[in-house]
Design a protein around this motif. Structure first.
Motif, PDB file in Angstrom:
ATOM      1  N   PRO A   1       0.825  -1.210   0.000  1.00 45.42           N
ATOM      2  CA  PRO A   1       0.000   0.000   0.000  1.00 45.42           C
ATOM      3  C   PRO A   1       0.860   1.261   0.000  1.00 45.42           C
ATOM      4  O   PRO A   1       1.957   1.281   0.561  1.00 45.42           O
ATOM      5  CB  PRO A   1      -0.805  -0.114   1.300  1.00 45.42           C
ATOM      6  CG  PRO A   1       0.018  -0.995   2.170  1.00 45.42           C
ATOM      7  CD  PRO A   1       0.764  -1.921   1.264  1.00 45.42           C
ATOM      8  N   ASP A   2       0.342   2.277  -0.663  1.00 49.17           N
ATOM      9  CA  ASP A   2       1.032   3.568  -0.666  1.00 49.17           C
ATOM     10  C   ASP A   2       0.743   4.266   0.653  1.00 49.17           C
ATOM     11  O   ASP A   2      -0.409   4.438   1.031  1.00 49.17           O
ATOM     12  CB  ASP A   2       0.541   4.449  -1.816  1.00 49.17           C
ATOM     13  CG  ASP A   2       0.990   3.912  -3.167  1.00 49.17           C
ATOM     14  OD1 ASP A   2       2.030   3.241  -3.211  1.00 49.17           O
ATOM     15  OD2 ASP A   2       0.304   4.179  -4.173  1.00 49.17           O
ATOM     16  N   ILE A   3       1.804   4.645   1.335  1.00 43.78           N
ATOM     17  CA  ILE A   3       1.655   5.342   2.612  1.00 43.78           C
ATOM     18  C   ILE A   3       2.155   6.773   2.438  1.00 43.78           C
ATOM     19  O   ILE A   3       3.302   6.995   2.074  1.00 43.78           O
ATOM     20  CB  ILE A   3       2.449   4.631   3.726  1.00 43.78           C
ATOM     21  CG1 ILE A   3       1.922   3.212   3.902  1.00 43.78           C
ATOM     22  CG2 ILE A   3       2.345   5.409   5.022  1.00 43.78           C
ATOM     23  CD1 ILE A   3       2.713   2.378   4.869  1.00 43.78           C
ATOM     24  N   ILE A   4       1.288   7.699   2.670  1.00 39.18           N
ATOM     25  CA  ILE A   4       1.676   9.102   2.557  1.00 39.18           C
ATOM     26  C   ILE A   4       2.166   9.565   3.919  1.00 39.18           C
ATOM     27  O   ILE A   4       1.437   9.529   4.910  1.00 39.18           O
ATOM     28  CB  ILE A   4       0.480   9.959   2.089  1.00 39.18           C
ATOM     29  CG1 ILE A   4      -0.015   9.469   0.736  1.00 39.18           C
ATOM     30  CG2 ILE A   4       0.863  11.435   2.069  1.00 39.18           C
ATOM     31  CD1 ILE A   4      -1.289  10.130   0.263  1.00 39.18           C
TER      32      ILE A   4
END
Length: 65
Positions: A61-64
């Motif tokens: 998952p993309d984690i900002i």
């Protein structure tokens, strides 16, 4: 393709990648004249690595921050 199917596919790709690594090492150790076969195996190994990277990118998952 579900996430579970992708994880199974990734595991299969990793096994095949490892097997190719062993096969390449064995061919190189024997010093056989079949450099074309070694090149083909290396190309297949790179292709597997690319496929694994695509699946891993999708599963991570993309984690900002």
């Amino acid at each position: 393709m579900t996430e579970e199917e992708m994880r199974k596919r990734l595991a299969m790709l990793k096994v095949e990648h490892r097997d190719l690594d062993i096969a390449i090492a064995a061919l190189v150790e024997t010093g056989g004249p079949d450099q074309l076969q070694v090149a083909r195996l290396k190309k297949r190994k790179l292709s597997l690595r690319d496929q694994m990277a695509i699946i891993e990118d999708y599963l991570t998952p993309d984690i900002i921050a």
